[in-house]
Design a protein around this motif. Sequence first.
Motif, mmCIF file in Angstrom:
data_model
loop_
_atom_site.group_PDB
_atom_site.id
_atom_site.type_symbol
_atom_site.label_atom_id
_atom_site.label_comp_id
_atom_site.label_asym_id
_atom_site.label_seq_id
_atom_site.Cartn_x
_atom_site.Cartn_y
_atom_site.Cartn_z
ATOM 1 N N VAL A 57 44.644 -58.148 30.590
ATOM 2 C CA VAL A 57 44.503 -58.508 31.995
ATOM 3 C C VAL A 57 45.865 -58.996 32.493
ATOM 4 O O VAL A 57 46.814 -59.117 31.721
ATOM 5 N N PRO A 89 34.404 -49.441 40.499
ATOM 6 C CA PRO A 89 35.262 -50.480 39.932
ATOM 7 C C PRO A 89 34.522 -51.784 39.621
ATOM 8 O O PRO A 89 34.960 -52.551 38.763
ATOM 9 N N SER A 92 32.928 -50.894 36.073
ATOM 10 C CA SER A 92 33.799 -50.274 35.079
ATOM 11 C C SER A 92 34.345 -51.333 34.124
ATOM 12 O O SER A 92 34.868 -52.359 34.559
ATOM 13 N N TYR A 94 36.848 -50.973 31.989
ATOM 14 C CA TYR A 94 38.300 -50.869 32.105
ATOM 15 C C TYR A 94 38.633 -50.018 33.320
ATOM 16 O O TYR A 94 37.815 -49.208 33.761
ATOM 17 N N LEU A 95 39.837 -50.186 33.829
ATOM 18 C CA LEU A 95 40.396 -49.313 34.854
ATOM 19 C C LEU A 95 41.618 -48.642 34.263
ATOM 20 O O LEU A 95 42.364 -49.262 33.501
ATOM 21 N N LYS A 97 45.209 -47.404 34.938
ATOM 22 C CA LYS A 97 46.266 -47.571 35.937
ATOM 23 C C LYS A 97 47.622 -47.402 35.283
ATOM 24 O O LYS A 97 47.715 -47.350 34.044
ATOM 25 N N TYR A 116 44.684 -48.700 29.858
ATOM 26 C CA TYR A 116 43.308 -49.101 30.163
ATOM 27 C C TYR A 116 43.303 -50.625 30.278
ATOM 28 O O TYR A 116 43.497 -51.331 29.294
ATOM 29 N N TRP A 117 43.126 -51.102 31.514
ATOM 30 C CA TRP A 117 43.233 -52.511 31.894
ATOM 31 C C TRP A 117 41.834 -53.084 31.988
ATOM 32 O O TRP A 117 40.985 -52.549 32.706
ATOM 33 N N TYR A 118 41.564 -54.182 31.299
ATOM 34 C CA TYR A 118 40.233 -54.778 31.289
ATOM 35 C C TYR A 118 39.839 -55.225 32.690
ATOM 36 O O TYR A 118 40.643 -55.790 33.425
ATOM 37 N N ASN A 119 38.576 -54.997 33.059
ATOM 38 C CA ASN A 119 38.133 -55.147 34.440
ATOM 39 C C ASN A 119 36.865 -55.988 34.604
ATOM 40 O O ASN A 119 36.140 -55.808 35.568
ATOM 41 N N GLN A 120 36.592 -56.858 33.666
ATOM 42 C CA GLN A 120 35.390 -57.687 33.764
ATOM 43 C C GLN A 120 35.769 -59.158 33.561
ATOM 44 O O GLN A 120 36.901 -59.461 33.190
#
Length: 142
Positions: A57, A89, A92, A94-95, A97, A116-120
């Motif tokens: 993150v 989003p 998801s 991960y996103l 970017k 792959y960027w953590y998204n939660q």
Amino acid sequence: MTGPVVKTGDLFVFYGLLKQGATGMPADLPLETSGRFLGPCRFRGRLLDLGGFPGVVDGEDLCHGVRYELADVSIIGAMDEFEDVTDDPATSLYLRKQIPLLGDDGAATGEQAWIYWYNQPTEGFEHIADGNWPLGKGRTRK
């Protein structure tokens, strides 16, 4: 999954289960034949242990990754599926970017790579202070 277009020759940075030789790497994802691993790199973020797999993150830690050059874009759907990237989003995991890659000294190399960027939410997850996910620490997510 719709979103930014990934092209042949694009770079990825893998920092967890997709690193070459990582425990937990999905056996059905043909990374070795769909591109090539190019060696270590660094990037800025905050690496977290999510319980057998990592997530990164926003943060200022100098994290460790592995550069990967994509040769076959047909693998992107399977990669996104493994990383639980969805069209929404909000849900998801991960996103995907693009970020700048850095050298060991933290200076920009001029390269951009997909990540792959953590998204939660991140509450309760352990921060990995050295920014390096050990190859043998993972477990298969799927």
